[in-house]
Write a protein that holds these residues in place. Sequence first.
Motif: not given
Length: 432
Positions: A98-126
């Motif tokens: 969903f992060l890649a999809l939202a970033a690819s939609m010009p005009g959309l501002v998406a505030h994205i959050d998730c569960g506490e456990g998922l907040r600890r999983r890395p996204l940096k390469p993406l």
Amino acid sequence: MGVPVVVSYDCRAVRKLVCLPGSKSIAARALVSRFVRGLDTRLVNLPSCDDTRELAGAVAALAEAYPHAAELISEYGELPPREMCFNLGNGATTLRYFLALAASMPGLVAHIDCGEGLRRRPLKPLIDELRAHGAEISCHGMEGYAPLTVFGRRLAGGDINADTSVSSQFVSALMLASPLWSSPIGALPSASVSAPYITMTRKVMERFDSSPAEYVIESDWSAASYLYELAMACPGREIMIESLTLPEVSLQGDAMCQQLFGWLGVETRRLDGNPDGPAEVCGIASRIADMRSLNVPVCFDLGKVPDLTPALAVALCMAGLPFDLSGIAHLRFKECDRIAALSAELDKAGYAVAGNGDSLLWSGRRLPVADDEAFSSWNDHRMVMALAMLAVSRKYVAIKDAEVVAKSFPDFFVQLRRLGFDVRIPGSGKIV
């Protein structure tokens, strides 16, 4: 959360057909592919698990806000401005796609959050790769982790250089969103882990290129691995599975489950000669005994199929087969550190299992066992499903937070009851 379940097993139970969920890996790719192509394809056998529901809900919200997104981006290069909030639960696949999809939609501002456990999983390469193609992403806490805000842009194509040492999902996320970009993507990196999942992504995308009216999602081979585990623990017990796509045509790398367990003495037979019909799985006692008599460890490189590790590790322990399961360093970045989790929980079951770098090893050494030992789920659905089968070799097994199976197989305990398992919540007498 926090409610334990107690699982026991009766090997005399009559055999009944077991129903598996659809593959959540294929479902995630189908949901995104359908949206970026602006299709109304009917998805058959869409699983009802948490991960799929969360992604389906987020994509549906985008479709409602932008009913003709693919056409508008293609024709005008932008969308009407919208600001939206999303909470994507605990699914890493859901968040990354969903992060890649939202970033690819010009005009959309998406505030994205998730569960506490998922907040600890890395996204940096993406995140780094999306930015390299023109994305604007702001992390609210630690850089490279959720929560974050995405400012959609018309991204540029070109070669993909995302680091795949932690997960192949980063590349799949970029591939799935790329039809919305201004130009095609180019070369992909060589996947160092879970390579079959990138092949799955490509094949699902190719199928949606033809604008199908209907798309059938395969039953989940990852879920099937726990039934193979049971077959190995109960030689001679025939387990019938409603439908499993033949490994040679399946999109799922985890279809290798049939071959790996086959080497260990578990046979798979197709009933009625129908390759897409019911399958019968049965452990052959003499073949498992022959493996044991070799007195050498079972060595598998599971780098391409890491999700099979929990079922294989527990099955090999119960069968008394020492092992060296290698190529699995990236299991430390799943819902939990699965190498540490399997070592700790199998120790409780009396097996001196150890993690060593990118491997999980057992020499055959046994440990004292406490009858009243309770097992932890580690908030990981695959840990629960693998550990539940220990009820075959113990009077019972108690697992804390076992409801996390809803992440991929919400019907898991219902199906176990069809196989002779009794599943109860202590103190309430409630049958799961």
